[in-house]
Design an enzyme around this catalytic site. Structure first.
Site, PDB file in Angstrom:
ATOM      1  CG  PHE A 238      20.919   8.608  -4.787  1.00 42.37           C
ATOM      2  CD1 PHE A 238      20.774   9.745  -3.999  1.00 42.37           C
ATOM      3  CD2 PHE A 238      21.512   7.505  -4.213  1.00 42.37           C
ATOM      4  CE1 PHE A 238      21.205   9.772  -2.682  1.00 42.37           C
ATOM      5  CE2 PHE A 238      21.951   7.514  -2.901  1.00 42.37           C
ATOM      6  CZ  PHE A 238      21.798   8.652  -2.130  1.00 42.37           C
ATOM      7  N   GLY A 461      14.745  10.369   1.905  1.00 41.40           N
ATOM      8  CA  GLY A 461      15.840  10.974   2.646  1.00 41.40           C
ATOM      9  C   GLY A 461      15.891  12.477   2.513  1.00 41.40           C
ATOM     10  CB  THR A 462      14.053  14.790   0.302  1.00 41.67           C
ATOM     11  OG1 THR A 462      12.726  14.313   0.571  1.00 41.67           O
ATOM     12  CG2 THR A 462      14.581  14.086  -0.937  1.00 41.67           C
ATOM     13  CG  LEU A 622       9.850  25.548   2.343  1.00 41.04           C
ATOM     14  CD1 LEU A 622       8.788  24.599   1.816  1.00 41.04           C
ATOM     15  CD2 LEU A 622       9.265  26.936   2.567  1.00 41.04           C
ATOM     16  CG  ASN A 623      13.792  21.955   8.185  1.00 44.76           C
ATOM     17  OD1 ASN A 623      14.553  22.578   8.919  1.00 44.76           O
ATOM     18  ND2 ASN A 623      13.441  20.711   8.430  1.00 44.76           N
ATOM     19  CB  THR A 626      15.638  18.797   5.682  1.00 44.37           C
ATOM     20  OG1 THR A 626      14.749  19.905   5.526  1.00 44.37           O
ATOM     21  CG2 THR A 626      15.220  17.991   6.903  1.00 44.37           C
ATOM     22  N   GLY A 694      13.361  23.483  -6.041  1.00 36.79           N
ATOM     23  CA  GLY A 694      14.021  22.213  -5.752  1.00 36.79           C
ATOM     24  C   GLY A 694      15.509  22.364  -5.505  1.00 36.79           C
ATOM     25  N   GLY A 696      17.274  19.094  -4.286  1.00 31.03           N
ATOM     26  CA  GLY A 696      17.802  17.756  -4.033  1.00 31.03           C
ATOM     27  C   GLY A 696      18.956  17.360  -4.924  1.00 31.03           C
ATOM     28  CD  GLU A 697      17.580  15.649  -9.562  1.00 26.05           C
ATOM     29  OE1 GLU A 697      17.901  14.803 -10.406  1.00 26.05           O
ATOM     30  OE2 GLU A 697      16.560  16.355  -9.670  1.00 26.05           O
TER      31      GLU A 697
END
Length: 748
Positions: A238, A461-462, A622-623, A626, A694, A696-697
């Site tokens: 993080f 963990g991404t 893409l997935n 996840t 992106g 993740g955030e």
């Protein structure tokens, strides 16, 4: 077309305990370091008595400011901006409560810990400057840096924002407070360091192995090539593992001094002070609008513990169209607090809480639906006038409203009840800048029929390891099972250029996947050339040789690449390629619309999450497995700020009073619900050939505001200081609604 989905290829290793994290490493002859931290918040060390500790069983050495370890230099570059610049044990000065004052190294961790308890430190204490509430009364401009953060934004340059606000038909001005927060990843900062002559190998959880190696080399005074960072598994980060912190420095320096492998693992309480945190911020939002809701002015003035968190610059400038914009940042310098650093969506998370709460308050003042207000102020270009590459935010609103059932929302607070529970709905926008950086990937064909895809990035963990395998499989026409991805190693690619960006800024996937495509294309061309020219190849000298799904085909022959390499006695065919430069003609961002429903107990003030929907426009997915995990985790990260997370600092001592997982509250399963995540899945091919942006955030941005806005709709009480806890709701209800101060009306 349904986006692809695949379970994590490392999932079994993680859930069965087979995955080896940094603290799991056990090397022959390894010894253990234990950190000793200060018990005052400001002052200096008068004396350190280590005699009893040195006499304790198993102790090898005790390093202190009087007996320090050898370092060559402090951190440079971005690390010097976003991490602690003062080297550990550098002097006797104490700058914050919990600062490292000694490192005990012993044969076992128990011996090191017990000896540490015998150390007696005598201090000359001074009153600490630790209260943000007091410090923000006398803020200062941020330091001048090469970064844009902290620089005032005024559009136009001569705007009188107060006059623009006064000229607006409807205006509001509110202040929103965000307390300190701490990363609290599952895996603590840990490092196992071993030297072979003048070369260091260090097993250390990091978001960027290459950057970590470079920073350690700077600190230790060796060449970057002499530092090998190995970090295949990272148990959460993080932002807290984006830069190099004292535990890794001390492990490396102690291992060099003692000529033995050294393990240092920070304790949970120590993680609150020695490895960075999100600083507190206070944001004043002024919004002025015409009666039809179109914004005439936005004022966003912030006081923050550090310019690392610049909510206005990171957030407000890219959300809504307005002819008058004024964004300023002041900081509270020289505080006796641990170092502030980046934390998931730095600036964006805190800024979105303030801006999206203020937009909700403006919608109330206008008597307008919050979605309609946002649509009327849709922004098409960034501050520099560049159009956004691919923006479907309005569709996020429409799809999200339909999936969530927004049409059932009652605008009047306290209009929906279920027994003792008040029910409310709220929403918020999430926007996060997107981008990518240069990086190099190696693709290798091997005689066993396996192809490897290697890059020095990290998987914190991404799901990066899985995405690398999936993109590699697609590019090479192979099953995923025949792709072996490799990451988490500063010496990857195998013979490569160490320019990996790392897992930072929600840009790893957009950075690495284009390089995989380019490298795969180069590797295929090299393999075809090998088939035509190599001795022993059945296709030697053939015309029109082509590669197709793992086979070389020509002249009626079809040979698997593994068999070809065996016949030609070739160990591997390998190629590298780097991603192309980013198209600078457009601006790039990812988007989401959050919708939240809460229930608030009318007697206790307890606010419970009951439903949450988020619709995401983040380019190609893409997935989905996840990606959904990332959005869900991000939403919960933001909801944690809304529901419970808060670092509490004792103003008189500078001590963080809840530096443990019993008192620092985090959401557990009982606090949350299944989160409805929907992806629009529009590829953004201007950003990268894979079309991915992106995420993740992104989920954490705006989530707290959606929760707080739902609480207002349920109760009529506006909480402007996170977290939204029962005491605040009950106190406001006792003293009258928070919105008793109505929006000021300007000229008609």
């Amino acid at each position: 077309m349904t986006p692809p989905t695949r379970d994590r290829i490392d999932a079994r290793a993680k859930v069965t305990g087979a995955a080896t994290y940094s603290a799991d490493r056990h090397l022959p002859g390894m010894v253990y370091g234990h950190l000793v931290t200060s018990t005052i918040g400001n002052g200096r060390i008068v004396a350190i008595d280590v005699d009893r500790a040195r006499a304790a069983g198993g102790v090898l050495d005790i390093f202190t400011p009087d007996h320090p370890l050898t370092f060559a230099s402090g951190l440079k570059g971005l690390a010097a901006v976003f991490a602690e610049t003062r080297l550990p044990l550098a002097d006797r000065e104490i700058h914050y409560h919990g600062q490292i004052v000694a490192l005990v190294v012993a044969e076992t961790i128990e011996q090191a810990r017990d000896a540490a308890a015998l150390i007696k430190v005598t201090y000359e204490a001074r009153p600490p400057k630790s209260s943000f509430e007091e410090a923000k009364r006398d803020p200062a401009p941020p330091p001048v840096t090469d970064l844009p953060l902290g620089r005032p934004i005024r559009k136009p340059d001569d705007v009188d924002i107060e006059a623009a606000l006064r000229a607006s038909a409807v205006r509001i001005e509110r202040t929103y407070e965000v307390p300190p927060r701490h990363h609290n990843m599952m895996e603590p900062h840990a490092a196992v360091a071993v030297w072979e002559k003048d070369r260091l190998t260090i097993y250390s959880g990091t978001q960027g192995p290459v950057a970590h190696a470079t920073e350690l080399a700077t600190v230790l005074g060796v060449q970057p090539s002499a530092v090998h960072v190995i970090s295949p598994y990272v148990g959460g980060a993080f932002g807290g593992k984006a830069f190099t912190w004292a535990p890794s420095m001390l492990a490396a320096a102690a291992a060099r001094a003692l000529r033995r492998p050294v393990k240092v693992v920070a304790g949970r309480e120590q993680l609150f002070t020695v490895t960075g945190h999100r600083g507190a911020s206070s944001q004043t939002l002024g919004l002025g609008a015409a009666r039809d809701g179109r914004l005439n002015a936005i004022k966003h003035h912030t006081i923050s513990q550090s310019f690392v968190e610049d909510p206005g610059y990171r957030t407000t400038a890219k959300y809504y169209a307005t002819p008058n914009l004024d964004i300023r940042l002041l900081i509270t310098p020289d505080m006796n607090l641990p170092t502030a650093t980046i934390m998931r969506a730095p600036g964006d998370e805190a800024g979105s809480f303030a801006l999206e709460s203020a937009m909700d308050e403006l919608a109330v003042a206008l008597g307008m639906d919050p979605i309609e207000l946002r649509v009327r102020n849709h922004l098409e270009t960034n501050l520099e006038g560049l159009p956004y590459s691919s923006k479907h935010l309005e569709e996020c609103y429409r799809v999200g409203a339909r999936r969530f059932g927004w049409s059932r929302r009652r605008p009047r607070p306290r209009a929906v009840t279920e027994g003792d529970w008040l029910v409310g709905m709220g929403m918020a926008t999430a926007i996060l800048d997107a981008g990518r950086a240069p990086t190099t990937v190696t693709v290798t064909f091997r005689p066993n029929g396996i192809a490897t895809v290697a890059n020095a990035t990290s998987d914190a963990g991404t799901g990066m390891l899985t995405v690398m395998a999936m993109i590699g499989a697609s590019a090479l026409g192979l099953p995923v099972e025949r792709i072996k991805p490799a990451l988490g190693d500063s010496r990857l690619p195998v013979k490569g250029i160490n320019d990996s960006y790392g897992a930072v800024g929600s840009a790893a996937t957009a950075t690495v996947t284009p390089a995989i495509l380019a490298s795969a294309e180069t590797a295929i061309a090299k393999l075809v050339e090998h088939a035509v020219t190599a001795d022993g190849s059945p296709l030697r000298g053939a015309d029109g040789v082509r590669y197709e799904n793992g086979r070389l085909i020509a002249a009626g022959k079809s040979i698997p690449f593994g068999e070809l390499l065996i016949l030609t006695r070739t160990a591997e065919v390998e190629a590298q390629a780097s991603s192309a430069d980013l198209d600078q003609s457009h601006a790039y961002a990812s988007y989401a619309a959050h919708f939240c429903e809460v229930r608030v107990n009318r007697w206790t003030g307890e606010a419970r999450l009951s439903r949450f929907t988020t619709v995401v426009d983040a380019g190609a997915i893409l997935n989905t497995a996840t990606a959904r995990n990332q959005i869900t985790g991000g939403v919960l990260f933001g909801l944690a700020a809304a529901m419970c997370e808060e670092g509490r600092v004792e103003g008189d001592t500078g001590r963080i009073s809840n530096a443990n997982l019993a008192d620092y509250l985090l959401p557990v399963n009982a606090d949350t619900v299944p989160i409805d995540v929907h992806f629009l899945d529009y590829p953004d091919t201007r950003l990268s050939p894979t079309g991915a942006r992106g995420i993740g955030e992104l989920g954490t941005v705006g989530a707290a505001a959606a929760f707080a806005n739902a609480v207002y709709n349920a109760t009529g009480e506006r909480v402007r200081r996170l977290p939204v806890t029962p005491d605040k709701l009950l106190a406001q209800e006792a003293h009258g609604p928070a919105d008793a101060q109505s929006a000021r009306r300007g000229p008609k």
